[in-house]
Design a protein around this motif. Structure first.
Motif, PDB file in Angstrom:
ATOM      1  N   ARG A   1       0.840  -1.198   0.000  1.00 32.70           N
ATOM      2  CA  ARG A   1       0.000   0.000   0.000  1.00 32.70           C
ATOM      3  C   ARG A   1       0.871   1.243   0.000  1.00 32.70           C
ATOM      4  NH1 ARG A   1      -5.374  -0.337   3.779  1.00 32.70           N
ATOM      5  NH2 ARG A   1      -6.212  -2.318   3.024  1.00 32.70           N
TER       6      ARG A   1
ATOM      7  N   GLU B   1       3.903   0.613   2.361  1.00 32.85           N
ATOM      8  CA  GLU B   1       3.550  -0.195   3.525  1.00 32.85           C
ATOM      9  C   GLU B   1       3.242  -1.609   3.063  1.00 32.85           C
ATOM     10  OE1 GLU B   1      -0.006  -0.399   6.918  1.00 32.85           O
ATOM     11  OE2 GLU B   1       0.104   1.263   5.477  1.00 32.85           O
TER      12      GLU B   1
ATOM     13  N   ARG C   1       1.537  -5.241   3.932  1.00 34.40           N
ATOM     14  CA  ARG C   1       0.539  -5.858   4.803  1.00 34.40           C
ATOM     15  C   ARG C   1       0.421  -7.338   4.475  1.00 34.40           C
ATOM     16  NH1 ARG C   1      -4.451  -2.068   6.507  1.00 34.40           N
ATOM     17  NH2 ARG C   1      -3.273  -0.218   7.061  1.00 34.40           N
TER      18      ARG C   1
ATOM     19  N   GLU D   1      -1.641 -10.933   4.951  1.00 33.64           N
ATOM     20  CA  GLU D   1      -2.912 -11.571   5.283  1.00 33.64           C
ATOM     21  C   GLU D   1      -2.654 -13.064   5.457  1.00 33.64           C
ATOM     22  OE1 GLU D   1      -5.482  -9.851   5.860  1.00 33.64           O
ATOM     23  OE2 GLU D   1      -4.998  -7.920   4.944  1.00 33.64           O
TER      24      GLU D   1
ATOM     25  N   THR E   1      -5.335  -7.435   9.631  1.00 31.23           N
ATOM     26  CA  THR E   1      -4.048  -7.530   8.951  1.00 31.23           C
ATOM     27  C   THR E   1      -2.957  -7.879   9.952  1.00 31.23           C
ATOM     28  OG1 THR E   1      -4.726  -5.924   7.288  1.00 31.23           O
ATOM     29  CG2 THR E   1      -2.376  -6.271   7.580  1.00 31.23           C
TER      30      THR E   1
ATOM     31  N   PRO F   1       1.544  -5.291   9.956  1.00 32.85           N
ATOM     32  CA  PRO F   1       1.875  -4.384   8.859  1.00 32.85           C
ATOM     33  C   PRO F   1       3.254  -3.753   9.064  1.00 32.85           C
ATOM     34  CG  PRO F   1       0.267  -3.381  10.336  1.00 32.85           C
ATOM     35  CD  PRO F   1       0.438  -4.791  10.791  1.00 32.85           C
TER      36      PRO F   1
ATOM     37  N   ARG G   1      -2.572   0.671  -4.250  1.00 36.33           N
ATOM     38  CA  ARG G   1      -2.413  -0.632  -3.613  1.00 36.33           C
ATOM     39  C   ARG G   1      -2.039  -1.662  -4.660  1.00 36.33           C
ATOM     40  NH1 ARG G   1      -7.857  -0.932  -0.008  1.00 36.33           N
ATOM     41  NH2 ARG G   1      -6.943  -2.879   0.653  1.00 36.33           N
TER      42      ARG G   1
END
Length: 461
Positions: A121, A133, A135, A137, A144, A147, A279
């Motif tokens: 992101r 950033e 993240r 999953e 999340t 991160p 993103r």
């Protein structure tokens, strides 16, 4: 309820940090980018300033207000700097280990075999500073996991490739401890789709919120003409109400702007979108639990639809009841959707997914929508459809089924009906609604048998 064997992607608890497995050499702990405290501090300062109302400014004066903001900003920056100094991450074997905290130290170990997707992101401030950033999953995550904010775009992309490769058990990415997170430059991706921004804007204008906005404006104008006066409170309330109506379509336009799909050399799906916040998400296709198709009422004149992916463990947007990060096609025609479904679920043709309706006595439960209910079994997937104004379809591969349920409500028992739920790890279920009771049990048995067979085939090398 018919139980199924546990999926290899079933949720599991993270392992506690321990010594490197299989004699892996532990690489040095790495810090986030030095500008990370500045970006975190800027967001916190904006929240503080917003919390201090204009009433506070008028009471204490501009100089004192500026002094209060400066003191609070200094405290936020110092706190962010301390947090940055105590935060680090490194990859050990097939684990990503993250440590943070000053007074209360926290150490997390994330087994990479639980990794479902990795998203890169870039909020507006990150775009201006060249940062990103990362993240993660994971299976069973309600939010999340860990991160990493912020890294340079190059380091974030390289770390993402490394984590995904390790999650796929690719030994070639095992780097020396002194090699850092850099990997070889990725090969060229194969573009699959680019959604027209014009179609995106038009599709959001064809939503109930935007469609009814002119009616609201006409009502306001009529009230003004009749009363011949308008107070400041009335104007402010009207503007606020209109902004609230347009907020959701505007948010979707900003989120899905310049939406692109591609396939990387490893066969994974690469999704990129966003205007103010860009993103980039990489999804291994074998992690996809189901595909959902939706035909909104006002889109059907344009023969448009949208597709979504259900991914196990994907947390979605904080504070939202819908998963906005799992879209596959924000808006498009049937031809495009057919090709995408084939790419995600090879062998599944969207135009040949046949379903059968419930028995006629189910009309007592669905007097208007009975003709739009249906369910069917194909060699590859379980298909179900429903909806009157907004029509939906769910396509669930047999290998992704976690359990099968047969449920009867009070009215269903009187009518001899039952609903079959085909549950996946993605959080949504395929549903065969209001089937004849004998048919429902036979359908559940077929789903269980096909799921076992598909899992056995899938697990073979």
């Amino acid at each position: 309820m018919t139980g199924l064997p546990a999926s290899p992607e079933a949720p599991g608890s993270p392992e506690a940090p321990g010594p490197p497995a299989n004699g892996a050499v532990e690489e040095p702990r790495r810090r986030l980018h030095p500008l990370s405290p500045v970006l975190h501090g800027a967001k916190s300062i904006a929240v503080v300033v917003a919390a201090l109302s204009w009433q506070t400014l008028s009471q204490v004066g501009l100089e004192r207000f500026a002094l209060v903001v400066a003191v609070l900003a200094l405290g936020v920056v110092v706190f962010s700097l301390i947090n940055w100094l105590t935060t680090g991450y490194h990859v050990v074997g097939r684990e990503l280990r993250i440590s943070d905290g000053l007074l209360w130290r926290r150490n997390r170990a994330i087994p990479l075999e639980r990794l479902q997707a990795v998203e890169l992101r870039r909020p507006l401030l990150a775009q201006l500073t060249g940062l990103a950033e990362l993240r993660l999953e994971v299976v069973g995550g309600s939010k999340t996991e860990a991160p990493l904010a912020y890294l340079t775009v190059r380091d974030a992309a390289a770390l993402r490739e490394r984590l995904l490769a390790l999650a796929g058990r690719t030994p070639s990415v095992e780097l020396r401890p002194d090699a850092g997170p850099q990997v070889a430059a990725p090969s060229l991706e194969q573009p699959l789709l680019r959604v027209s921004n014009r179609d995106l804007v038009i599709s959001q204008l064809l939503t109930p919120q935007a469609f009814l906005l002119p009616v609201g404006v006409a009502f306001v104008v009529m009230q003004f003409v009749i009363e011949a006066q308008w107070s400041f409170i009335g104007i402010a309330s009207t503007v606020t109400a209109m902004a609230g109506v347009l907020l959701q379509p505007a948010r979707r336009i900003l989120q899905d702007w310049d939406f692109r799909l591609a396939r990387d050399p490893g066969g994974r799906l690469v999704v990129r979108f966003g205007l103010l916040e860009t993103r980039s998400q990489v999804v291994p296709l074998h992690r996809v639990q189901s595909v959902g198709i939706t035909w909104p009422l006002l889109w059907r004149a344009q023969k448009w639809l949208h597709l979504r992916l259900d991914i196990a463990g994907y947390a979605g947007e904080p504070g939202s009841d819908s998963k906005r990060s799992d879209r596959l096609l924000p808006v498009g025609d049937v031809t495009t959707a057919r090709q995408l479904v084939w790419d995600v679920l090879p062998g599944v043709d969207l135009l040949t997914l046949a379903t059968s309706p419930p028995p006629a006595r189910a009309r007592w439960l669905h007097p208007f929508a009975l003709r739009y209910l249906g369910a069917g079994l194909t060699p590859e997937v379980f298909v179900s459809r429903w909806g009157l104004l907004t029509r939906e379809m769910s396509v669930v591969p047999y290998a992704r089924l976690q359990s099968v349920r047969v449920v009867q409500g009070p009215l269903q028992r009187l009518l001899g009906l039952a609903t079959v739920y085909a549950d996946t790890a993605g959080g949504r279920s395929g549903q065969a609604r209001d089937r004849d009771l004998a048919e429902a049990w036979a359908l559940a048995e077929q789903l269980a048998l096909r799921a076992r067979h598909a899992r056995a085939t899938f697990s073979q090398p």
